[in-house]
Design a protein around this motif. Structure first.
Motif, PDB file in Angstrom:
ATOM      1  N   ARG A 120      -5.778   3.708 -15.993  1.00 35.93           N
ATOM      2  CA  ARG A 120      -5.500   3.135 -16.889  1.00 35.93           C
ATOM      3  C   ARG A 120      -5.193   1.685 -16.683  1.00 35.93           C
ATOM      4  NH1 ARG A 120      -1.145   5.296 -21.339  1.00 35.93           N
ATOM      5  NH2 ARG A 120      -2.891   6.832 -21.062  1.00 35.93           N
ATOM      6  N   GLY A 121      -4.472   1.318 -15.707  1.00 35.34           N
ATOM      7  CA  GLY A 121      -4.069   0.122 -15.160  1.00 35.34           C
ATOM      8  C   GLY A 121      -5.211  -0.894 -14.879  1.00 35.34           C
ATOM      9  N   PRO A 122      -6.089  -0.585 -14.068  1.00 39.22           N
ATOM     10  CA  PRO A 122      -7.087  -1.284 -13.664  1.00 39.22           C
ATOM     11  C   PRO A 122      -8.329  -1.559 -14.792  1.00 39.22           C
ATOM     12  CG  PRO A 122      -6.738   0.249 -11.859  1.00 39.22           C
ATOM     13  CD  PRO A 122      -5.915   0.743 -12.920  1.00 39.22           C
ATOM     14  N   SER A 181      -9.057   4.302  -3.498  1.00 43.84           N
ATOM     15  CA  SER A 181      -7.975   5.146  -3.322  1.00 43.84           C
ATOM     16  C   SER A 181      -6.535   4.244  -3.547  1.00 43.84           C
ATOM     17  CB  SER A 181      -7.834   5.983  -2.195  1.00 43.84           C
ATOM     18  OG  SER A 181      -7.925   5.271  -0.944  1.00 43.84           O
ATOM     19  N   HIS A 182      -6.528   3.179  -3.073  1.00 39.35           N
ATOM     20  CA  HIS A 182      -5.381   2.318  -2.901  1.00 39.35           C
ATOM     21  C   HIS A 182      -5.240   1.212  -4.363  1.00 39.35           C
ATOM     22  CE1 HIS A 182      -2.580  -0.883  -1.693  1.00 39.35           C
ATOM     23  NE2 HIS A 182      -2.166   0.137  -0.816  1.00 39.35           N
ATOM     24  N   PRO A 183      -4.075   1.352  -4.889  1.00 36.70           N
ATOM     25  CA  PRO A 183      -3.948   0.775  -6.181  1.00 36.70           C
ATOM     26  C   PRO A 183      -4.443  -0.899  -6.207  1.00 36.70           C
ATOM     27  CG  PRO A 183      -1.972   1.816  -5.634  1.00 36.70           C
ATOM     28  CD  PRO A 183      -2.848   2.074  -4.522  1.00 36.70           C
ATOM     29  N   LEU A 184      -4.122  -1.567  -5.034  1.00 39.11           N
ATOM     30  CA  LEU A 184      -4.435  -2.671  -4.900  1.00 39.11           C
ATOM     31  C   LEU A 184      -5.992  -2.903  -4.738  1.00 39.11           C
ATOM     32  CD1 LEU A 184      -2.159  -4.681  -2.521  1.00 39.11           C
ATOM     33  CD2 LEU A 184      -2.466  -4.970  -4.854  1.00 39.11           C
ATOM     34  N   GLU A 185      -6.814  -2.085  -3.939  1.00 40.64           N
ATOM     35  CA  GLU A 185      -8.125  -1.981  -4.156  1.00 40.64           C
ATOM     36  C   GLU A 185      -8.764  -1.672  -5.391  1.00 40.64           C
ATOM     37  OE1 GLU A 185     -11.418   0.426  -1.446  1.00 40.64           O
ATOM     38  OE2 GLU A 185      -9.691   1.370  -1.616  1.00 40.64           O
ATOM     39  N   ARG A 186      -8.159  -0.895  -6.185  1.00 39.71           N
ATOM     40  CA  ARG A 186      -8.538  -0.804  -7.736  1.00 39.71           C
ATOM     41  C   ARG A 186      -8.318  -2.082  -8.554  1.00 39.71           C
ATOM     42  NH1 ARG A 186      -6.411   4.411  -6.724  1.00 39.71           N
ATOM     43  NH2 ARG A 186      -4.489   3.931  -8.000  1.00 39.71           N
ATOM     44  N   ALA A 187      -7.231  -2.677  -8.148  1.00 41.33           N
ATOM     45  CA  ALA A 187      -6.867  -3.869  -9.082  1.00 41.33           C
ATOM     46  C   ALA A 187      -8.093  -5.069  -8.517  1.00 41.33           C
ATOM     47  CB  ALA A 187      -5.679  -4.499  -8.534  1.00 41.33           C
ATOM     48  N   GLY A 188      -8.376  -4.917  -7.359  1.00 42.39           N
ATOM     49  CA  GLY A 188      -9.569  -5.912  -6.904  1.00 42.39           C
ATOM     50  C   GLY A 188     -10.866  -5.723  -7.405  1.00 42.39           C
ATOM     51  N   TYR A 189     -11.179  -4.492  -7.590  1.00 48.35           N
ATOM     52  CA  TYR A 189     -12.367  -4.306  -8.210  1.00 48.35           C
ATOM     53  C   TYR A 189     -12.205  -4.351  -9.859  1.00 48.35           C
ATOM     54  CZ  TYR A 189     -14.343  -2.003  -4.148  1.00 48.35           C
ATOM     55  OH  TYR A 189     -14.860  -1.729  -2.881  1.00 48.35           O
ATOM     56  N   ALA A 190     -11.182  -4.265 -10.396  1.00 45.69           N
ATOM     57  CA  ALA A 190     -11.029  -4.467 -11.739  1.00 45.69           C
ATOM     58  C   ALA A 190     -10.992  -5.984 -12.235  1.00 45.69           C
ATOM     59  CB  ALA A 190      -9.465  -3.971 -12.212  1.00 45.69           C
ATOM     60  N   THR A 191     -10.418  -6.858 -11.131  1.00 46.38           N
ATOM     61  CA  THR A 191     -10.696  -8.180 -11.613  1.00 46.38           C
ATOM     62  C   THR A 191     -11.864  -8.798 -11.304  1.00 46.38           C
ATOM     63  OG1 THR A 191      -9.888  -8.684  -9.185  1.00 46.38           O
ATOM     64  CG2 THR A 191      -8.265  -8.855 -10.872  1.00 46.38           C
ATOM     65  N   ILE A 192     -12.392  -8.241 -10.293  1.00 45.43           N
ATOM     66  CA  ILE A 192     -14.176  -8.586 -10.015  1.00 45.43           C
ATOM     67  C   ILE A 192     -14.850  -8.066 -11.371  1.00 45.43           C
ATOM     68  CG2 ILE A 192     -16.150  -8.155  -8.776  1.00 45.43           C
ATOM     69  CD1 ILE A 192     -14.516  -7.987  -6.429  1.00 45.43           C
TER      70      ILE A 192
END
Length: 191
Positions: A5-7, A85-96
């Protein structure tokens, strides 16, 4: 893994923020730059290319090519984000994804993306950009950061010894001689 949900909320939050910042820029910024800092101006421009004005092309075919390219890249980013798998990685893809979606939505009405942030020093100017470009850049930075940090953690982890196969007679290196390298012999199951 899945996006979670977060990303998804992060990506969806970027789109309206970017949209309204571009609306404000189109409405309030004149042709002349508005200085905010000695190295930062707000200056309205319209980008026919992709991020930071790259690959600008005129005409319907160029516009359609950029739309198709953007959709393909977004599909790849969505797939990679789904597997992250990592939350920061998912956040990176989400901001892109959020930034790319913001620029894609802005491109549809008039074949151009609204840019308004102008960073400069002396006579040098970085290509004018917008908040969607900032989100894409932050996303790439997060991906680089997680990649570098995962390599640093992996390098610090102690090497685990390899266990012999279960139930079988393994091979072990017992002694070494300079001329022959390792002398290999079978393990005695009684040992």
């Amino acid at each position: 893994m899945s996006w979670g949900r977060g990303p998804i909320l992060l990506a969806l939050a970027i789109v309206p923020v970017d949209y309204f910042s571009k609306e404000l820029a189109r409405h309030y910024l004149a042709a002349e730059p508005t200085a905010l800092l000695p190295v930062l101006d707000l200056s309205l421009s319209f980008n026919m290319g992709i991020s930071f004005g790259l690959f600008a092309s005129e005409g319907t075919w160029g516009w359609m090519s950029l739309i198709v390219l953007a959709l393909l890249v977004m599909g790849v980013v969505a797939g990679l984000g789904h597997r992250a798998s990592h939350p920061l990685e998912r956040a990176g893809y989400a901001t892109i994804m959020g930034g790319a979606t913001g620029n894609l939505c802005d491109r549809f009405p008039d074949m151009a993306v609204t840019d308004f942030i102008d960073v400069h020093a002396g006579g040098w100017h970085f290509p004018t950009f917008n908040l969607a470009d900032v989100a894409i850049s932050i996303g790439v930075g997060l991906l680089l950061w997680t990649a570098l940090m995962s390599k640093a953690v992996t390098a610090r982890e102690p090497q685990k010894p390899v266990d012999p196969p279960a139930g079988g007679r393994g091979i072990s290196c017992q002694t070494a001689t300079p001329a022959l390298g390792s002398r290999v012999r079978e393990k005695d199951p009684a040992q």
